[in-house]
Design a protein around this motif. Structure first.
Motif, PDB file in Angstrom:
ATOM      1  N   THR A   1       1.044  -1.213  -0.099  1.00  0.00           N
ATOM      2  CA  THR A   1       0.131   0.069   0.013  1.00  0.00           C
ATOM      3  C   THR A   1       0.932   1.352   0.069  1.00  0.00           C
ATOM      4  O   THR A   1       0.684   2.313  -0.605  1.00  0.00           O
ATOM      5  CB  THR A   1      -0.923  -0.125   1.137  1.00  0.00           C
TER       6      THR A   1
ATOM      7  N   GLN B   1      -7.319   0.782  -0.929  1.00  0.00           N
ATOM      8  CA  GLN B   1      -7.351  -0.688  -0.006  1.00  0.00           C
ATOM      9  C   GLN B   1      -8.674  -0.688   0.636  1.00  0.00           C
ATOM     10  O   GLN B   1      -9.584  -1.625   0.749  1.00  0.00           O
ATOM     11  CB  GLN B   1      -6.372  -1.001   0.680  1.00  0.00           C
TER      12      GLN B   1
ATOM     13  N   ASP C   1      -5.640  -1.307  -4.956  1.00  0.00           N
ATOM     14  CA  ASP C   1      -5.066  -1.986  -3.759  1.00  0.00           C
ATOM     15  C   ASP C   1      -6.004  -3.009  -3.385  1.00  0.00           C
ATOM     16  O   ASP C   1      -7.098  -2.864  -2.691  1.00  0.00           O
ATOM     17  CB  ASP C   1      -4.894  -0.886  -2.681  1.00  0.00           C
ATOM     18  N   GLU C   2      -5.589  -4.235  -3.865  1.00  0.00           N
ATOM     19  CA  GLU C   2      -6.479  -5.485  -3.189  1.00  0.00           C
ATOM     20  C   GLU C   2      -7.916  -5.242  -3.571  1.00  0.00           C
ATOM     21  O   GLU C   2      -8.820  -5.533  -2.762  1.00  0.00           O
ATOM     22  CB  GLU C   2      -6.344  -5.827  -1.727  1.00  0.00           C
TER      23      GLU C   2
HETATM   24 MG   LIG Z   1      -2.169  -2.723   1.948  1.00  0.00          MG
END
Ligand SMILES: [Mg+2]
Ligand SMILES: Nc1ncnc2c1ncn2[C@@H]1O[C@H](COP(=O)(O)OP(=O)(O)OP(=O)(O)O)[C@@H](O)[C@H]1O
Lengths: 258, 300, 365
Positions: free
Chosen positions: A44, A80, A162-163
């Protein structure tokens, strides 16, 4: 090869604790790249520093050869965990339209064109039916998809996510990967923080292994090896594939700081 | 008699000033208060309105004038200074915002009292009336005050209107706004200043103590009726004006009913009703729908 | 006996101590703004009790005021518990409404009594010695008597429930699983806050109550990490603010309560700037030191990465470092000097080289 993103000697620290040390990374244009590493590895942080959201202690980031500040419009970002107020009086469509504000400039109001673009983006993530819901009246996975749609509406050249697969079901995951592939087909570059090692070879062309330092980066076939994974995750990796590169999965050891 | 009074609210010179002034305040603070509530700074208004007191006293001490504009300028500067110090405390130390708010509120106000007690010993004759800022004095509003309200409230509203998309985006998702390259910090200062404007306008009418209600209550009431920010902001302005109107009316009907507290009570009643019966969100509304579902479920 | 002057100071000191004790937990539990709400709404309790009992001397006034403080907290919880309003907004809804009601009731039905809304906010400590009662043959200012009562009660409660309070403050979930109901602890604390506010505001005004409940604990919080020390420090700071405020007010002939609040604020400001570890100045110094240490590490790492490479001559040139690491020339000079002094690098002509020690440092990272 043209590089969409060039990161050089990037070092980021929170206080005196370095989260990233001297990371170099080049992302060629038109690829899907996974960023992989254990919890707290600095993935991140890498995205945020690339986007200028945190100030690096050293290093430089170039987008198509230019500093980030000048190329901002070319970049879209899906965080994220969004820390927004879910009770905010705004609808799904409104949120997605916010993706167009960067192009809109200062004094213009969002109009029909922005609305159309937002609806198209919602269509892509199969959330068009929810366009007029208040943003809090969605499930976690649906909220995730709305933020993905907002990034799509930005119509950028490079996407940092992010994810995006966190907490979504298998069907949604398929839908999202389909969207990402369409982006790649359109010549866009997509950088995704990803946790499921097993799907890396299937979903991505390139992979970067990060654990505070860059362990390795490049085409999945060359870089996604057992040795590199061990170097990234320490002993906490069990390789499933027989040939040592086809797939891997993390053991469920909880990482510190997660 | 009740209806006659209502007409008088707009024909009688003094009453008209009170009514229109209160409604202006209700509308402006209702609208601007939405941003305080949505940006999780509901009580910032309370702290800033208390913090305005030393500014008023200092402005008087330095200039020797009881001119409204001078005093309100002092109030605005002190309130803004307090807000900036508050943000600095929260950012740079382990003190959380609740403690910082209470601390700044009490300390600035205490300092204001020190200055006021000093002012009261001054031989200047024109010092009376400073205390009216504590509880406000709607009855003392004159036409000039209304123009002053418009002159400071108007630009604040205009700024919000001009930068509406940005204001909306930053209120909802400042991180995303930053990633688009918007000057988020500057907008935060802008939104805080705009709340200072509302406070400064309100000090004369409802006073330091009750000002926070004028910012918070209309926004909370309006939020219950809509899921759109645009509607909410307009509704809040409407609610604020409506409460102010009823407040002015009721206090004109009775003896010894100070306008400020009556307005706040009217606004609170409106908020309570909204929390109970607003469609989709209201507590009673939800219960009623649950009962309906349960009945229709039994009916099958 | 005591002169009025001494009595005023004694009252101030006792009330300051009584306020800071529950104040510590208000600050730690992030409920400081409830002190603002409570210290305003107790007025409504007093008015209602007066309208019922028709006497200003009735003990019902005290009970009513304390109860109204607790009811305020409860109302705030009901409103924010609806999930339609956040807690801070709920506070901002509840207390102005109750306070407005109190102001209206006073002006309509109790205009002749001494319940003057100004004095509720501002207090008049200078007059406190003239309001006296005689108990067990001792002639005392009423505020001194009630203030001591509140202080003793708060001290006893703290001593008895210290463990529970601490647990419920730092880990409410654990407290609940261990069988200490967080609700009981919460309302117990709020009753104590309310009781203290009621006792104190008559003498010092509600604004100073807030200042004394919040400012000394917040100041102490910047000075220590340990709870017992924080409690002790808070009391000391509160007492110091009260005494210094008193003398400043005497000296300048200004509002006593205002001066005390101001002194509490100045104390906090000083701690905010100059606290040994958490102050702004200390933080800035630490930050600079850390930044330089970090930069030295980065320098060694950079040199290590380019050691022996063909471009070493370019990469390890000080001028290149300025560009590559984006350092200001002056900063780069300082770092190179610091690294040299610490024996991590040495100069070879124009080029910087790692020493064994420097190599070890870079490898360690
Ligand atoms: Mg992260
Ligand atoms: N705001 C912050 N302040 C201090 N330390 C931080 C902050 N954000 C992250 N860190 C630390 O920096 C390191 C890297 O964090 P980062 O969020 O980049 O990890 P990540 O790789 O994204 O992890 P995850 O897989 O859990 O998302 C962690 O050790 C984390 O504790």
């Amino acid at each position: 090869m043209a590089f969409a993103v060039e990161i050089e000697d990037l070092t980021v620290a929170y206080g005196d604790k370095p989260a990233l040390w001297d990371v170099d990374l080049r992302v060629p244009q038109g690829v899907l790249m996974a960023i992989v590493g254990p919890n707290g590895a600095g993935k991140t942080t890498l995205l945020k520093a690339t986007l200028g959201l945190i100030k690096p202690a050293a290093g430089s980031v170039r987008i198509y050869g230019q500093p980030y500040e000048r190329q901002r419009r070319l970049v879209a970002y899906v965080p994220q965990r969004s820390s927004v107020d879910w009770d905010f009086p705004t609808t799904v469509l409104d949120v997605v339209m916010m993706g167009r504000y960067g192009q809109l400039g200062w004094l213009r109001r969002p109009g029909r064109a922005e609305r159309e673009a937002a609806l198209a983006a919602l269509e892509q993530v199969q959330m068009a039916d929810f366009a007029h819901r208040q943003i809090g009246q969605l499930s976690g996975g649906q909220q995730q998809r709305v933020f993905l749609a907002r990034a799509l509406a930005q119509n950028a050249e490079i996407y940092f996510m992010d994810e995006p697969f966190q907490g979504v079901d298998a069907v949604t995951e398929r839908a999202i990967i389909h969207v990402l592939r369409k982006l790649r087909a359109a010549g866009k570059t997509v950088v995704v923080v990803h946790h499921d090692l097993q799907t890396v070879p299937e979903y991505f062309d390139q992979v970067a292994l990060i654990n505070v330092r860059r362990i390795a980066a490049g085409p999945v076939r060359e870089v996604f090896t057992e040795a590199n994974l061990r170097a990234t995750y320490g002993g906490r990796v069990a390789i499933l594939g027989a040939n040592g590169s086809a797939g891997a999965v993390t053991t469920p050891t909880p990482a510190p700081g997660d | 008699m009740i209806a006659e009074r209502m007409i008088e609210l707009f024909t009688d010179y003094t009453l008209r000033n009170v009514t229109i002034g209160s409604m202006l305040l209700g509308a402006i603070s209702g609208l601007l208060g939405c941003f305080a509530v949505l940006r999780r700074q509901a009580l910032l208004g309370d702290a800033m309105s208390h913090a305005a007191l030393p500014g008023i006293a200092l402005a008087f001490l330095l200039t020797g004038q009881r001119d409204t504009f001078t005093l309100l300028l002092g109030a605005a500067i002190a309130a803004l200074a307090a807000a900036l110090w508050l943000l600095a405390i929260v950012r740079t130390s382990r003190i959380k915002d609740d403690a910082a708010l209470a601390l700044i509120l009490a300390v600035f106000f205490g300092f204001g009292l020190v200055l006021l007690s000093y002012v009261q010993r001054q031989p200047t004759a024109a010092q009376a009336g400073l205390k009216s800022f504590l509880f406000g004095q709607a009855a003392a509003l004159v036409e000039r005050d209304l123009w002053a309200m418009l002159a400071i409230g108007g630009p604040a509203l205009a700024l919000i209107a001009i930068f509406w998309p940005q204001v909306k985006l930053i209120s909802f998702d400042p991180d995303f706004a930053r990633s688009l390259g918007l000057p988020v910090r500057r907008f935060e200062v802008l939104l805080t200043s705009v709340i200072v404007v509302a406070i400064v306008i309100g000090l004369q009418t409802v006073g330091v103590v009750l000002m926070s209600a004028m910012l918070i209550a209309p926004a909370v009431a309006a939020r219950q009726w809509t899921n759109r920010l645009e509607t909410m902001v307009l509704l809040a302005a409407g609610f604020g004006a409506l409460a102010a109107f009823s407040g002015a009316w009721i206090s004109a009907l009775g003896e010894r009913l100070a306008t400020g507290p009556v307005i706040v009570l009217a606004m609170s009643a409106l908020t309570a009703i909204s929390l109970l019966i607003a469609p989709e969100r209201g507590l009673l509304w939800r219960r009623w729908r649950l009962m309906r579902q349960w009945q229709s479920g039994n009916g099958e | 006996m005591l002169t009025p002057q001494l009595e005023v100071q004694l009252i101030a000191v006792i009330i300051a101590a009584a306020c800071t004790l529950p104040g510590v937990f208000l600050v730690l539990r992030r409920m400081a703004m409830l002190s603002d709400a409570i210290s305003h709404t107790v007025l409504l309790g007093i008015v209602l009790a007066y309208l019922i009992s028709n006497s200003l001397a009735s003990p019902l006034l005290f009970v009513g005021a304390v109860a109204m403080g607790v009811i305020t907290v409860w109302l705030v919880e009901v409103v924010s518990g609806s999930r339609l309003v956040r807690e801070d907004a709920a506070i901002g809804l509840v207390f102005p409404a109750l306070f407005s009601l109190a102001v209206l009731l006073i002006s309509r039905y109790a205009g002749n009594i001494h319940l003057d809304t100004d004095s509720v906010l501002l207090g008049e400590l200078a007059f406190a010695p003239f309001d006296r009662i005689t108990l067990w043959g001792i002639d005392l200012p009423r505020a001194l008597f009630f203030g001591s009562g509140a202080l003793i009660l708060n001290a006893i409660l703290l001593a008895l429930f210290y463990k529970e309070l601490k647990l419920a403050t730092f880990d409410p979930a654990l407290a609940a699983t261990l069988g200490f109901s967080p609700a009981i602890i919460h309302y117990g604390l709020m009753t104590s806050v309310s009781l203290t506010a009621v006792t104190a505001f008559d003498a010092v005004g509600s604004i100073l109550v807030i200042a004394l409940m919040v400012a000394p604990p917040a100041t102490a919080y910047l000075l220590t990490d340990r709870l017992p020390r924080m409690i002790g420090l808070s009391v000391a700071i509160g007492v110091a603010a009260a005494l210094s405020g008193y003398w400043v007010a005497r000296w300048l002939d200004v509002s006593i309560a205002g001066a005390m609040a101001t002194m509490a604020g100045i104390g906090f400001g000083a701690a905010w700037l100059f606290a040994p570890q958490r102050g702004i100045v200390a933080q800035a110094l630490q930050h600079r030191n850390r930044r330089e240490r970090f930069a030295v590490q980065m320098l060694t790492l950079h040199l290590l990465n380019h050691e022996g490479a063909s471009d070493a001559v370019i990469e390890c040139h000080p001028r290149h470092l300025i560009e590559e690491l984006r350092w200001q020339p002056a900063f780069a000079d300082a770092i190179v000097r610091r690294a040299e002094q610490n024996g991590f690098i040495r100069r070879q002509g124009e080029v910087l080289c790692l020493t064994e020690q420097g190599r070890a440092l870079a490898r360690d990272l």
